[in-house]
Design an enzyme around this catalytic site. Sequence first.
Site, PDB file in Angstrom:
ATOM      1  N   ASP A 153       0.849  -1.187   0.000  1.00 19.83           N
ATOM      2  CA  ASP A 153       0.000   0.000   0.000  1.00 19.83           C
ATOM      3  C   ASP A 153       0.890   1.244   0.000  1.00 19.83           C
ATOM      4  O   ASP A 153       1.657   1.469   0.933  1.00 19.83           O
ATOM      5  CB  ASP A 153      -0.893  -0.012   1.240  1.00 19.83           C
ATOM      6  N   CYS A 154       0.777   2.058  -1.055  1.00 18.84           N
ATOM      7  CA  CYS A 154       1.629   3.239  -1.185  1.00 18.84           C
ATOM      8  C   CYS A 154       1.562   4.131   0.043  1.00 18.84           C
ATOM      9  O   CYS A 154       2.589   4.618   0.516  1.00 18.84           O
ATOM     10  CB  CYS A 154       1.208   4.031  -2.436  1.00 18.84           C
ATOM     11  N   PHE A 155       0.366   4.326   0.586  1.00 21.63           N
ATOM     12  CA  PHE A 155       0.225   5.294   1.667  1.00 21.63           C
ATOM     13  C   PHE A 155       0.507   4.710   3.050  1.00 21.63           C
ATOM     14  O   PHE A 155       0.391   5.409   4.048  1.00 21.63           O
ATOM     15  CB  PHE A 155      -1.154   5.959   1.582  1.00 21.63           C
ATOM     16  N   LYS A 204       0.949  10.074   5.959  1.00 16.76           N
ATOM     17  CA  LYS A 204       1.338  10.406   4.585  1.00 16.76           C
ATOM     18  C   LYS A 204       0.092  10.791   3.804  1.00 16.76           C
ATOM     19  O   LYS A 204      -0.885  10.042   3.757  1.00 16.76           O
ATOM     20  CB  LYS A 204       2.015   9.197   3.942  1.00 16.76           C
TER      21      LYS A 204
END
Length: 223
Positions: A137-139, A153
């Site tokens: 998950d990028c965030f 973030k």
Amino acid sequence: MSASMLDELQVYDDVEPKAAALNMAVDEALLAEAPAPILRFYRWRQPSLSFGYFGLYAEAARQSDKREIVRRWTGGGIVPHGNDLTYSVIIPKAHPFFARSSLEIYAALHDAIRRALEANQIEATLVEQAVSRVSDDCFANAVRADVMSNGRKIAGAAQRRSRAGLLHQGSIQQPDLPDCFRIDLAVTLCERYEKKMLAPGLIERATGIAAAKYGTTEWLMRR
């Protein structure tokens, strides 16, 4: 850094929601023929999820929750779309800004986001040191120069360089951003930006790219 990062900028506020595959294809079509740096904001026809070029389809599908899924041309992790502000920045190879390192460009663009957020009374900082990766998950993973606010973030991005230039695709996951934020970000990047609209010919080329690439099972499930 000066008040304005770029000496020229074309801004596309793409208000018509598009399919996930077409959104990716529009960015690629713009990159192929950009005469100047471009900032594009765009919308999604339904809740969507994008994941990076090197990501695993199975992991993205596990998190999709009935969202429309698309594999990006850029790298990075899994990003949900629908309630975010999604944008792309394109730097043509011939532009002097392209000569900077990918990290320098990443940090400069995210600092512009930070400044635009603060212009709208949203406190934000840039990450100085990446934290350990915890998921796809990028965030959930903050890397150097990502944007943080209130301990989380809120802005991340991924990039790709090609013979045509650099494509930077980003997401700002801050609810209730005012409409003026987009203007503030454009002005931070270039005080004398030019508003543009997607030409029918570009949409036609992007539709072809989406059909041949981003909308195919082969592209989506390549890993």
